[in-house]
Design a protein around this motif. Structure first.
Motif, PDB file in Angstrom:
ATOM      1  N   ASN A 196       0.836  -1.205  -0.038  1.00 47.88           N
ATOM      2  CA  ASN A 196      -0.218   0.008  -0.003  1.00 47.88           C
ATOM      3  C   ASN A 196       0.997   1.181  -0.031  1.00 47.88           C
ATOM      4  O   ASN A 196       0.487   2.169  -0.831  1.00 47.88           O
ATOM      5  N   SER A 197       1.774   1.159   0.708  1.00 51.34           N
ATOM      6  CA  SER A 197       3.020   2.393   1.042  1.00 51.34           C
ATOM      7  C   SER A 197       3.412   2.898  -0.332  1.00 51.34           C
ATOM      8  O   SER A 197       3.755   3.668  -0.646  1.00 51.34           O
ATOM      9  N   GLU A 198       3.838   1.662  -1.114  1.00 46.86           N
ATOM     10  CA  GLU A 198       4.576   2.069  -2.394  1.00 46.86           C
ATOM     11  C   GLU A 198       3.702   2.576  -3.216  1.00 46.86           C
ATOM     12  O   GLU A 198       4.098   3.436  -4.057  1.00 46.86           O
ATOM     13  N   GLN A 199       2.185   2.387  -3.434  1.00 53.18           N
ATOM     14  CA  GLN A 199       1.294   2.911  -4.207  1.00 53.18           C
ATOM     15  C   GLN A 199       1.252   4.448  -3.753  1.00 53.18           C
ATOM     16  O   GLN A 199       0.573   5.195  -4.414  1.00 53.18           O
ATOM     17  N   LEU A 200       1.447   4.754  -2.400  1.00 53.63           N
ATOM     18  CA  LEU A 200       1.254   6.185  -1.919  1.00 53.63           C
ATOM     19  C   LEU A 200       2.557   7.082  -2.138  1.00 53.63           C
ATOM     20  O   LEU A 200       2.192   8.020  -1.835  1.00 53.63           O
ATOM     21  N   LYS A 201       3.618   6.473  -2.695  1.00 57.76           N
ATOM     22  CA  LYS A 201       4.894   7.287  -3.032  1.00 57.76           C
ATOM     23  C   LYS A 201       4.345   8.688  -3.806  1.00 57.76           C
ATOM     24  O   LYS A 201       3.695   8.227  -4.708  1.00 57.76           O
ATOM     25  N   ASN A 202       4.931   9.608  -3.721  1.00 63.54           N
ATOM     26  CA  ASN A 202       4.749  10.872  -4.430  1.00 63.54           C
ATOM     27  C   ASN A 202       3.350  11.275  -4.683  1.00 63.54           C
ATOM     28  O   ASN A 202       3.072  11.704  -5.611  1.00 63.54           O
ATOM     29  N   THR A 203       2.670  11.072  -3.523  1.00 62.93           N
ATOM     30  CA  THR A 203       1.211  11.592  -3.210  1.00 62.93           C
ATOM     31  C   THR A 203       1.272  12.278  -1.951  1.00 62.93           C
ATOM     32  O   THR A 203       1.802  12.323  -1.154  1.00 62.93           O
ATOM     33  N   PHE A 204       0.073  13.349  -2.176  1.00 60.64           N
ATOM     34  CA  PHE A 204      -0.303  13.819  -0.722  1.00 60.64           C
ATOM     35  C   PHE A 204      -1.725  13.374  -0.444  1.00 60.64           C
ATOM     36  O   PHE A 204      -2.731  13.121  -1.055  1.00 60.64           O
ATOM     37  N   VAL A 205      -1.638  12.685   0.902  1.00 64.02           N
ATOM     38  CA  VAL A 205      -2.731  11.759   1.320  1.00 64.02           C
ATOM     39  C   VAL A 205      -3.552  12.575   2.230  1.00 64.02           C
ATOM     40  O   VAL A 205      -3.057  13.364   3.305  1.00 64.02           O
ATOM     41  N   ILE A 206      -4.785  12.412   2.064  1.00 58.68           N
ATOM     42  CA  ILE A 206      -5.789  12.893   3.180  1.00 58.68           C
ATOM     43  C   ILE A 206      -6.375  11.789   3.829  1.00 58.68           C
ATOM     44  O   ILE A 206      -7.114  11.099   2.864  1.00 58.68           O
ATOM     45  N   ASP A 207      -6.275  11.688   4.890  1.00 63.13           N
ATOM     46  CA  ASP A 207      -6.162  10.223   5.458  1.00 63.13           C
ATOM     47  C   ASP A 207      -7.712  10.399   6.617  1.00 63.13           C
ATOM     48  O   ASP A 207      -7.435  10.900   7.549  1.00 63.13           O
ATOM     49  N   VAL A 208      -8.418   9.843   6.035  1.00 63.48           N
ATOM     50  CA  VAL A 208      -9.865   9.635   7.042  1.00 63.48           C
ATOM     51  C   VAL A 208     -10.072   8.529   7.558  1.00 63.48           C
ATOM     52  O   VAL A 208     -11.167   7.996   7.773  1.00 63.48           O
ATOM     53  N   LEU A 209      -8.923   7.760   7.706  1.00 61.85           N
ATOM     54  CA  LEU A 209      -8.982   6.327   8.296  1.00 61.85           C
ATOM     55  C   LEU A 209      -9.163   6.143   9.607  1.00 61.85           C
ATOM     56  O   LEU A 209      -8.747   6.580  10.416  1.00 61.85           O
ATOM     57  N   PRO A 210      -9.992   4.945  10.022  1.00 59.14           N
ATOM     58  CA  PRO A 210     -10.186   4.492  11.530  1.00 59.14           C
ATOM     59  C   PRO A 210      -8.651   4.083  11.816  1.00 59.14           C
ATOM     60  O   PRO A 210      -7.718   3.765  11.059  1.00 59.14           O
ATOM     61  N   GLN A 211      -8.279   4.108  13.111  1.00 59.33           N
ATOM     62  CA  GLN A 211      -7.222   3.707  13.854  1.00 59.33           C
ATOM     63  C   GLN A 211      -6.807   2.314  12.995  1.00 59.33           C
ATOM     64  O   GLN A 211      -5.246   2.020  12.744  1.00 59.33           O
ATOM     65  N   ALA A 212      -7.561   1.308  13.127  1.00 63.03           N
ATOM     66  CA  ALA A 212      -6.971  -0.180  12.529  1.00 63.03           C
ATOM     67  C   ALA A 212      -6.667  -0.064  11.130  1.00 63.03           C
ATOM     68  O   ALA A 212      -5.784  -0.851  10.720  1.00 63.03           O
ATOM     69  N   HIS A 213      -7.134   0.844  10.281  1.00 64.46           N
ATOM     70  CA  HIS A 213      -6.743   0.828   8.844  1.00 64.46           C
ATOM     71  C   HIS A 213      -5.512   1.761   8.564  1.00 64.46           C
ATOM     72  O   HIS A 213      -4.982   1.480   7.628  1.00 64.46           O
ATOM     73  N   LYS A 214      -5.221   2.703   9.706  1.00 70.95           N
ATOM     74  CA  LYS A 214      -4.141   3.574   9.468  1.00 70.95           C
ATOM     75  C   LYS A 214      -2.886   2.540   9.362  1.00 70.95           C
ATOM     76  O   LYS A 214      -1.933   3.050   9.067  1.00 70.95           O
ATOM     77  N   LYS A 215      -2.893   1.514  10.242  1.00 72.75           N
ATOM     78  CA  LYS A 215      -1.841   0.477  10.452  1.00 72.75           C
ATOM     79  C   LYS A 215      -1.377   0.140   9.120  1.00 72.75           C
ATOM     80  O   LYS A 215      -0.289  -0.607   8.759  1.00 72.75           O
TER      81      LYS A 215
END
Length: 220
Positions: A133-152
């Motif tokens: 997942n993190s590889e796909q988020l490289k070079n992006t600006f993330v707006i994160d509205v995830l619950p705690q479990a999903h943030k992991k």
């Protein structure tokens, strides 16, 4: 820099499908399906009798079941509040939004997926997905509205976590179930107004929430 808006899946999902079954799945998904087969059903699902049997049947048929676009598969409170099919700019939503699924990783709204049952805190799903997942988020600006479990299940270098918090008698507490609806409304607002800069979050004031620069706060 491309914007990615991360939202959770919903436990509630539409049954059936109108598109062909998946032709293939990622190695991580295949490993999770194998782990599901070996797991204790009651510990995995936390369900009993009919509900337990249905969950087992759904997962046993993941690779053979008809599929739906993810935005049609998920049916929970967040998705009701987004009201995708009434958005004027669904193409922008499809481009920016990614759903953090326990079984399929980062899912685009138009990705075809079958019905399934797997919480992200089971079978080390978050840990299994975090690197991919993190590889796909490289070079992006993330707006994160995830619950705690999903943030992991994600890591990103550039972005902001968005929390909705209630303040009562001077004490702050998570918005909880009520927060799911306002998160959906916030996601819809971001897309409708093409918002990508957190400085503009101050313009979102639905249901009495105010952006403090760090979180959305509502006095109750």
């Amino acid at each position: 820099m491309k914007t990615r808006l991360l939202i959770p899946p919903s436990e509630g999902k539409a049954d059936g499908g109108k598109n062909n079954p998946l032709k293939s799945v990622s190695g991580i998904t295949a490993d999770l399906l194998a782990a599901i087969e070996k797991a204790d059903p009651q510990k995995l699902y936390g369900l009993k009798e009919k509900a337990l049997k249905k969950a087992q049947a759904v997962n046993a048929n993941v690779l053979n079941s008809k599929t739906l676009p993810a935005i049609e598969r998920y049916t929970g409170v967040v998705y009701d509040a987004i009201a995708y099919h009434t958005l004027k700019n669904t193409s922008d939503f499809n481009d920016k939004v990614r759903i953090v699924s326990g079984l399929f990783g980062l899912v685009a709204p138009t990705d075809l997926i079958p019905n399934y049952r797997l919480k992200i805190d089971k079978l080390q799903a978050a840990k299994r997905w975090v690197n991919a997942n993190s590889e796909q988020l490289k070079n992006t600006f993330v707006i994160d509205v995830l619950p705690q479990a999903h943030k992991k299940a994600v890591r990103y270098e550039h972005g902001i976590e968005v929390e909705f918090v209630l303040k009562k008698a001077g004490k702050k507490m998570p918005a909880g179930h009520q927060g799911k609806h306002i998160k959906g409304r916030f996601v819809r607002w971001l897309i409708e107004n093409a918002i990508t800069d957190p400085k503009q979050f101050i313009d979102f004031t639905e249901e009495g929430y105010t952006w403090t620069g760090e979180l959305f706060l509502k006095n109750v």
